[in-house]
Write a protein that holds these residues in place. Structure first.
Motif, PDB file in Angstrom:
ATOM      1  N   LEU A  92     -10.953  11.113 -29.442  1.00  0.00           N
ATOM      2  CA  LEU A  92     -12.046  10.938 -28.675  1.00  0.00           C
ATOM      3  C   LEU A  92     -12.050   9.525 -29.615  1.00  0.00           C
ATOM      4  O   LEU A  92     -13.355   8.575 -29.661  1.00  0.00           O
ATOM      5  CB  LEU A  92     -12.750  11.340 -30.321  1.00  0.00           C
ATOM      6  CG  LEU A  92     -13.225  13.091 -28.992  1.00  0.00           C
ATOM      7  CD1 LEU A  92     -14.006  14.228 -30.726  1.00  0.00           C
ATOM      8  CD2 LEU A  92     -13.211  13.437 -27.634  1.00  0.00           C
ATOM      9  N   ALA A  93     -10.619   8.416 -29.723  1.00  0.00           N
ATOM     10  CA  ALA A  93     -11.390   7.146 -29.925  1.00  0.00           C
ATOM     11  C   ALA A  93     -12.165   6.717 -28.893  1.00  0.00           C
ATOM     12  O   ALA A  93     -12.349   5.394 -29.574  1.00  0.00           O
ATOM     13  CB  ALA A  93      -9.809   6.975 -30.470  1.00  0.00           C
ATOM     14  N   ASP A  94     -11.197   6.643 -27.431  1.00  0.00           N
ATOM     15  CA  ASP A  94     -12.175   5.885 -26.916  1.00  0.00           C
ATOM     16  C   ASP A  94     -13.958   6.680 -26.405  1.00  0.00           C
ATOM     17  O   ASP A  94     -14.204   6.229 -25.231  1.00  0.00           O
ATOM     18  CB  ASP A  94     -11.143   6.063 -25.322  1.00  0.00           C
ATOM     19  CG  ASP A  94     -10.304   5.125 -25.842  1.00  0.00           C
ATOM     20  OD1 ASP A  94      -9.825   4.627 -26.458  1.00  0.00           O
ATOM     21  OD2 ASP A  94      -9.222   5.536 -25.077  1.00  0.00           O
ATOM     22  N   TYR A  95     -14.554   7.548 -26.971  1.00  0.00           N
ATOM     23  CA  TYR A  95     -15.373   8.243 -27.150  1.00  0.00           C
ATOM     24  C   TYR A  95     -16.583   7.979 -28.130  1.00  0.00           C
ATOM     25  O   TYR A  95     -16.573   9.041 -28.228  1.00  0.00           O
ATOM     26  CB  TYR A  95     -14.899   9.866 -26.263  1.00  0.00           C
ATOM     27  CG  TYR A  95     -13.742  10.106 -25.321  1.00  0.00           C
ATOM     28  CD1 TYR A  95     -15.066  10.486 -24.073  1.00  0.00           C
ATOM     29  CD2 TYR A  95     -12.687   9.711 -25.283  1.00  0.00           C
ATOM     30  CE1 TYR A  95     -14.433  10.076 -22.632  1.00  0.00           C
ATOM     31  CE2 TYR A  95     -12.312  10.561 -23.952  1.00  0.00           C
ATOM     32  CZ  TYR A  95     -13.175  10.520 -22.840  1.00  0.00           C
ATOM     33  OH  TYR A  95     -12.150  10.320 -21.494  1.00  0.00           O
ATOM     34  N   PRO A  96     -17.160   7.255 -28.501  1.00  0.00           N
ATOM     35  CA  PRO A  96     -18.411   7.322 -29.369  1.00  0.00           C
ATOM     36  C   PRO A  96     -19.288   7.599 -28.734  1.00  0.00           C
ATOM     37  O   PRO A  96     -19.202   7.670 -27.395  1.00  0.00           O
ATOM     38  CB  PRO A  96     -18.672   5.188 -28.481  1.00  0.00           C
ATOM     39  CG  PRO A  96     -18.250   5.296 -27.224  1.00  0.00           C
ATOM     40  CD  PRO A  96     -17.122   6.091 -27.603  1.00  0.00           C
ATOM     41  N   TYR A  97     -20.753   7.610 -29.532  1.00  0.00           N
ATOM     42  CA  TYR A  97     -21.566   8.447 -29.027  1.00  0.00           C
ATOM     43  C   TYR A  97     -22.779   8.298 -28.343  1.00  0.00           C
ATOM     44  O   TYR A  97     -22.344   9.575 -26.679  1.00  0.00           O
ATOM     45  CB  TYR A  97     -22.099   9.120 -30.288  1.00  0.00           C
ATOM     46  CG  TYR A  97     -23.531   9.657 -29.748  1.00  0.00           C
ATOM     47  CD1 TYR A  97     -23.701  11.081 -30.038  1.00  0.00           C
ATOM     48  CD2 TYR A  97     -25.113   9.108 -29.718  1.00  0.00           C
ATOM     49  CE1 TYR A  97     -24.883  11.622 -29.488  1.00  0.00           C
ATOM     50  CE2 TYR A  97     -26.233   9.619 -29.022  1.00  0.00           C
ATOM     51  CZ  TYR A  97     -25.975  10.931 -28.653  1.00  0.00           C
ATOM     52  OH  TYR A  97     -27.388  11.379 -28.315  1.00  0.00           O
ATOM     53  N   GLU A  98     -22.091   7.379 -27.296  1.00  0.00           N
ATOM     54  CA  GLU A  98     -22.800   7.154 -25.960  1.00  0.00           C
ATOM     55  C   GLU A  98     -22.133   7.015 -24.791  1.00  0.00           C
ATOM     56  O   GLU A  98     -23.072   7.528 -24.508  1.00  0.00           O
ATOM     57  CB  GLU A  98     -22.771   5.230 -26.066  1.00  0.00           C
ATOM     58  CG  GLU A  98     -23.651   4.657 -26.818  1.00  0.00           C
ATOM     59  CD  GLU A  98     -25.908   5.892 -26.952  1.00  0.00           C
ATOM     60  OE1 GLU A  98     -25.701   5.606 -26.012  1.00  0.00           O
ATOM     61  OE2 GLU A  98     -25.948   5.745 -28.103  1.00  0.00           O
ATOM     62  N   SER A 107     -10.456  10.357 -37.421  1.00  0.00           N
ATOM     63  CA  SER A 107     -10.470   9.713 -37.254  1.00  0.00           C
ATOM     64  C   SER A 107     -12.076   9.646 -38.252  1.00  0.00           C
ATOM     65  O   SER A 107     -13.161  10.225 -37.957  1.00  0.00           O
ATOM     66  CB  SER A 107     -11.040   7.776 -37.191  1.00  0.00           C
ATOM     67  OG  SER A 107     -11.685   8.139 -36.153  1.00  0.00           O
ATOM     68  N   LYS A 108     -12.976   8.954 -39.086  1.00  0.00           N
ATOM     69  CA  LYS A 108     -14.190   8.903 -39.332  1.00  0.00           C
ATOM     70  C   LYS A 108     -15.091   7.862 -38.409  1.00  0.00           C
ATOM     71  O   LYS A 108     -16.396   8.961 -38.175  1.00  0.00           O
ATOM     72  CB  LYS A 108     -14.780   7.889 -41.254  1.00  0.00           C
ATOM     73  CG  LYS A 108     -16.027   7.778 -41.343  1.00  0.00           C
ATOM     74  CD  LYS A 108     -15.979   6.778 -42.222  1.00  0.00           C
ATOM     75  CE  LYS A 108     -17.618   7.394 -42.866  1.00  0.00           C
ATOM     76  NZ  LYS A 108     -19.113   7.609 -41.721  1.00  0.00           N
ATOM     77  N   GLU A 109     -14.584   7.163 -37.676  1.00  0.00           N
ATOM     78  CA  GLU A 109     -15.771   6.939 -36.347  1.00  0.00           C
ATOM     79  C   GLU A 109     -16.048   8.441 -35.384  1.00  0.00           C
ATOM     80  O   GLU A 109     -17.371   8.573 -35.160  1.00  0.00           O
ATOM     81  CB  GLU A 109     -15.153   5.999 -35.810  1.00  0.00           C
ATOM     82  CG  GLU A 109     -14.996   4.744 -36.648  1.00  0.00           C
ATOM     83  CD  GLU A 109     -14.527   4.225 -37.850  1.00  0.00           C
ATOM     84  OE1 GLU A 109     -14.609   3.162 -38.623  1.00  0.00           O
ATOM     85  OE2 GLU A 109     -13.057   5.644 -37.633  1.00  0.00           O
ATOM     86  N   GLN A 110     -14.129   9.049 -34.885  1.00  0.00           N
ATOM     87  CA  GLN A 110     -14.357  10.266 -34.094  1.00  0.00           C
ATOM     88  C   GLN A 110     -15.539  11.289 -34.797  1.00  0.00           C
ATOM     89  O   GLN A 110     -16.169  12.012 -34.294  1.00  0.00           O
ATOM     90  CB  GLN A 110     -13.285  10.168 -33.831  1.00  0.00           C
ATOM     91  CG  GLN A 110     -12.228   9.943 -33.586  1.00  0.00           C
ATOM     92  CD  GLN A 110     -11.262  10.232 -33.125  1.00  0.00           C
ATOM     93  OE1 GLN A 110     -10.901  10.841 -32.705  1.00  0.00           O
ATOM     94  NE2 GLN A 110      -9.508   8.612 -33.473  1.00  0.00           N
ATOM     95  N   ARG A 111     -15.191  11.179 -35.909  1.00  0.00           N
ATOM     96  CA  ARG A 111     -16.304  12.547 -36.463  1.00  0.00           C
ATOM     97  C   ARG A 111     -17.338  12.364 -36.590  1.00  0.00           C
ATOM     98  O   ARG A 111     -18.373  12.906 -36.427  1.00  0.00           O
ATOM     99  CB  ARG A 111     -15.495  12.718 -38.203  1.00  0.00           C
ATOM    100  CG  ARG A 111     -14.085  13.423 -38.614  1.00  0.00           C
ATOM    101  CD  ARG A 111     -13.672  12.985 -39.385  1.00  0.00           C
ATOM    102  NE  ARG A 111     -12.399  13.863 -39.926  1.00  0.00           N
ATOM    103  CZ  ARG A 111     -11.803  14.761 -41.040  1.00  0.00           C
ATOM    104  NH1 ARG A 111     -12.129  14.353 -42.296  1.00  0.00           N
ATOM    105  NH2 ARG A 111     -10.695  15.219 -40.674  1.00  0.00           N
ATOM    106  N   ASP A 112     -17.871  10.975 -37.151  1.00  0.00           N
ATOM    107  CA  ASP A 112     -19.562  10.469 -36.458  1.00  0.00           C
ATOM    108  C   ASP A 112     -20.023  10.771 -35.475  1.00  0.00           C
ATOM    109  O   ASP A 112     -20.882  11.283 -35.252  1.00  0.00           O
ATOM    110  CB  ASP A 112     -20.047   9.198 -37.736  1.00  0.00           C
ATOM    111  CG  ASP A 112     -19.861   9.333 -39.192  1.00  0.00           C
ATOM    112  OD1 ASP A 112     -19.393  10.076 -39.581  1.00  0.00           O
ATOM    113  OD2 ASP A 112     -19.287   7.939 -39.680  1.00  0.00           O
ATOM    114  N   ALA A 113     -19.139  10.548 -34.385  1.00  0.00           N
ATOM    115  CA  ALA A 113     -19.702  10.698 -32.910  1.00  0.00           C
ATOM    116  C   ALA A 113     -19.964  11.859 -32.658  1.00  0.00           C
ATOM    117  O   ALA A 113     -21.179  12.289 -31.996  1.00  0.00           O
ATOM    118  CB  ALA A 113     -18.439   9.448 -32.215  1.00  0.00           C
TER     119      ALA A 113
END
Length: 219
Positions: free
Chosen positions: A28-34, A51-57
């Motif tokens: 999901l590294a290339d899939y932010p929430y937007e 990662s934290k960024e992926q989990r947050d998204a």
């Protein structure tokens, strides 16, 4: 894993006739929430966001009406996972134990009032898989609706790693989210049984039909 490859092919076949669009990724590294918010459903086959960024998204996606259909290790968590929200999302405790090696299991429908299980027999033999048991069980959570469980008739269950007792839900939904978890998914026999395949299709259809943007099956 063979299950992953077979699952991708299984769901790809459901797109025949341009019924829906399907993208496949290993991260999901290339899939932010937007980006995630454009998808009606995420199907997770064997892993959680890392990662934290992926989990947050992912957490933001689910809290804002996203749909999730998770299999097997996509819900695996223990004391080292360090993601408390995952337990809240799943509606259960951490991984407790499992049967090993993968083997068939007699499973029972806890309810046939859900669209997911209404067309299934009250019990059937699920193909060989490794099944996780959780502690505490999701059944203890008032927000969770357990749909299928491994029958107590299976105990002792396993040959090397043996489960001897306990509540053993394997399919459930946390009603606070648009999600369903299915514990099947280890090995190469996940799609050999018509009844289990029907369960998967029913689960997919149900999640998509609950999209806050509207039920596409009624268009």
């Amino acid at each position: 894993m063979q299950f992953d490859k077979q699952a991708i092919e299984f769901f790809r076949k459901l797109t025949y006739g341009e019924g829906w669009l399907m993208d496949v990724t290993t991260s999901l590294a290339d899939y932010p929430y937007e980006e995630l918010k454009n998808y009606s459903i995420l199907i997770s086959l064997n892993a959680t966001p890392g990662s934290k960024e992926q989990r947050d998204a992912f957490e933001k996606y689910m809290k804002n009406g996203g749909g999730w259909m998770g299999f097997h290790a996509s819900a695996y968590n223990d004391k080292n996972t360090n993601w408390p929200w995952l337990n809240e999302f799943l509606g259960c405790g951490t991984f407790y134990c499992n049967n090993w090696p993968p083997q068939p299991a007699l499973v029972e429908c806890d309810t046939q009032d859900y669209p997911i299980t209404s067309s299934l027999p009250q019990s059937f033999v699920a193909p060989a898989s490794e099944f996780y048991q959780w502690n505490p069980s999701p059944r203890k959570n008032p927000d969770v609706e357990v749909l299928l469980s491994i029958s107590p008739k299976m105990y002792p269950f396993g040959l090397k790693d043996v489960v001897k007792f306990g509540d053993f839900p394997i399919v459930w939904t946390n009603k606070k989210y648009r999600m369903i978890y299915l514990n099947m998914g280890h090995g190469d026999e996940g799609f050999i049984d018509a009844t289990q395949n029907l369960l998967f299709v029913n689960a997919f259809r149900w999640i998509v039909s609950q999209d806050p943007k509207g039920d596409p099956f009624k268009k």
